[in-house]
Design a protein around this motif. Sequence first.
Motif, PDB file in Angstrom:
ATOM      1  N   ASP A  49       0.801  -1.161  -0.132  1.00 52.58           N
ATOM      2  CA  ASP A  49       0.102  -0.133  -0.153  1.00 52.58           C
ATOM      3  C   ASP A  49       0.912   1.224  -0.068  1.00 52.58           C
ATOM      4  O   ASP A  49       0.777   2.254  -0.661  1.00 52.58           O
ATOM      5  N   THR A  50       2.130   1.175   0.693  1.00 48.65           N
ATOM      6  CA  THR A  50       2.810   2.341   0.767  1.00 48.65           C
ATOM      7  C   THR A  50       4.002   2.228   0.135  1.00 48.65           C
ATOM      8  O   THR A  50       4.747   3.251  -0.029  1.00 48.65           O
ATOM      9  N   GLN A  51       4.103   1.000  -0.644  1.00 44.90           N
ATOM     10  CA  GLN A  51       5.368   0.732  -1.377  1.00 44.90           C
ATOM     11  C   GLN A  51       6.680   1.008  -0.655  1.00 44.90           C
ATOM     12  O   GLN A  51       7.732   1.443  -1.145  1.00 44.90           O
ATOM     13  N   SER A  52       6.633   0.522   0.549  1.00 45.51           N
ATOM     14  CA  SER A  52       7.751   0.676   1.524  1.00 45.51           C
ATOM     15  C   SER A  52       8.470  -0.653   1.773  1.00 45.51           C
ATOM     16  O   SER A  52       7.737  -1.521   2.149  1.00 45.51           O
ATOM     17  N   ILE A  53       9.641  -0.672   1.466  1.00 45.98           N
ATOM     18  CA  ILE A  53      10.559  -1.887   1.638  1.00 45.98           C
ATOM     19  C   ILE A  53      11.344  -1.967   3.001  1.00 45.98           C
ATOM     20  O   ILE A  53      11.908  -0.742   3.357  1.00 45.98           O
ATOM     21  N   GLY A  54      11.207  -2.848   4.030  1.00 42.88           N
ATOM     22  CA  GLY A  54      11.738  -2.772   4.892  1.00 42.88           C
ATOM     23  C   GLY A  54      13.171  -2.862   5.017  1.00 42.88           C
ATOM     24  O   GLY A  54      13.885  -3.133   4.010  1.00 42.88           O
ATOM     25  N   SER A  55      13.813  -2.805   6.251  1.00 42.05           N
ATOM     26  CA  SER A  55      15.272  -2.529   6.580  1.00 42.05           C
ATOM     27  C   SER A  55      15.778  -3.989   5.906  1.00 42.05           C
ATOM     28  O   SER A  55      15.286  -5.071   6.338  1.00 42.05           O
ATOM     29  N   ARG A  56      17.491  -4.054   5.477  1.00 36.28           N
ATOM     30  CA  ARG A  56      17.952  -5.257   5.095  1.00 36.28           C
ATOM     31  C   ARG A  56      18.339  -6.075   6.452  1.00 36.28           C
ATOM     32  O   ARG A  56      18.368  -7.252   6.420  1.00 36.28           O
ATOM     33  N   ASP A  57      18.295  -5.366   7.308  1.00 40.04           N
ATOM     34  CA  ASP A  57      18.659  -6.157   8.788  1.00 40.04           C
ATOM     35  C   ASP A  57      17.380  -7.245   9.094  1.00 40.04           C
ATOM     36  O   ASP A  57      17.465  -7.643  10.049  1.00 40.04           O
ATOM     37  N   ARG A  58      16.394  -7.108   8.342  1.00 47.38           N
ATOM     38  CA  ARG A  58      14.819  -7.706   8.810  1.00 47.38           C
ATOM     39  C   ARG A  58      15.058  -8.747   7.461  1.00 47.38           C
ATOM     40  O   ARG A  58      13.778  -9.482   7.295  1.00 47.38           O
ATOM     41  N   PHE A  59      15.883  -8.885   6.573  1.00 48.45           N
ATOM     42  CA  PHE A  59      15.952 -10.234   5.590  1.00 48.45           C
ATOM     43  C   PHE A  59      15.719 -11.558   6.026  1.00 48.45           C
ATOM     44  O   PHE A  59      16.032 -11.782   7.183  1.00 48.45           O
ATOM     45  N   GLN A  60      14.864 -12.278   5.208  1.00 46.65           N
ATOM     46  CA  GLN A  60      14.711 -13.703   5.589  1.00 46.65           C
ATOM     47  C   GLN A  60      15.190 -14.553   4.281  1.00 46.65           C
ATOM     48  O   GLN A  60      15.073 -14.011   3.209  1.00 46.65           O
ATOM     49  N   MET A  61      15.882 -15.497   4.441  1.00 48.66           N
ATOM     50  CA  MET A  61      16.467 -16.143   3.606  1.00 48.66           C
ATOM     51  C   MET A  61      15.627 -17.686   3.235  1.00 48.66           C
ATOM     52  O   MET A  61      15.421 -18.361   4.327  1.00 48.66           O
ATOM     53  N   ILE A  62      15.179 -17.993   2.033  1.00 48.71           N
ATOM     54  CA  ILE A  62      14.663 -19.396   1.979  1.00 48.71           C
ATOM     55  C   ILE A  62      15.560 -19.887   1.064  1.00 48.71           C
ATOM     56  O   ILE A  62      15.751 -19.566  -0.104  1.00 48.71           O
TER      57      ILE A  62
END
Length: 117
Positions: A49-62
């Motif tokens: 909705d806001t086109q906001s991408i969170g911080s890289r420190d919250r990334f998850q790897m699959i």
Amino acid sequence: MPINNPNPVIIPPTPEIVYPHIWLYNISVHAPTVNSGRITIETLPYNADTQSIGSRDRFQMIETDRLWSAVAEVPEVAIAMQAIIDAVMPLKNWIDAQNQPPMIPDVVEESDIVVEE
């Protein structure tokens, strides 16, 4: 022992940010043989909705090094892999078209126009 600061640092509270979606930050498929392969997908928190991408420190790897087993056993992975395969040549053609010089139409001189009466 703490030292009193005559000018205290005050950090105002920040509003809560909600990321109800996932952003595909990085996708890597490495398939060196028909029997071995790896897929790695890195995701970030995202709010569409806001086109906001969170911080890289919250990334998850699959990730898995059993790419072909995942393709064989997970229908959605098989569909995704087929979609990637199907997109290779259209993507290549699109990229090639972007690198072509623009077509310049032939210019017709007024003296070349013949009017029959």
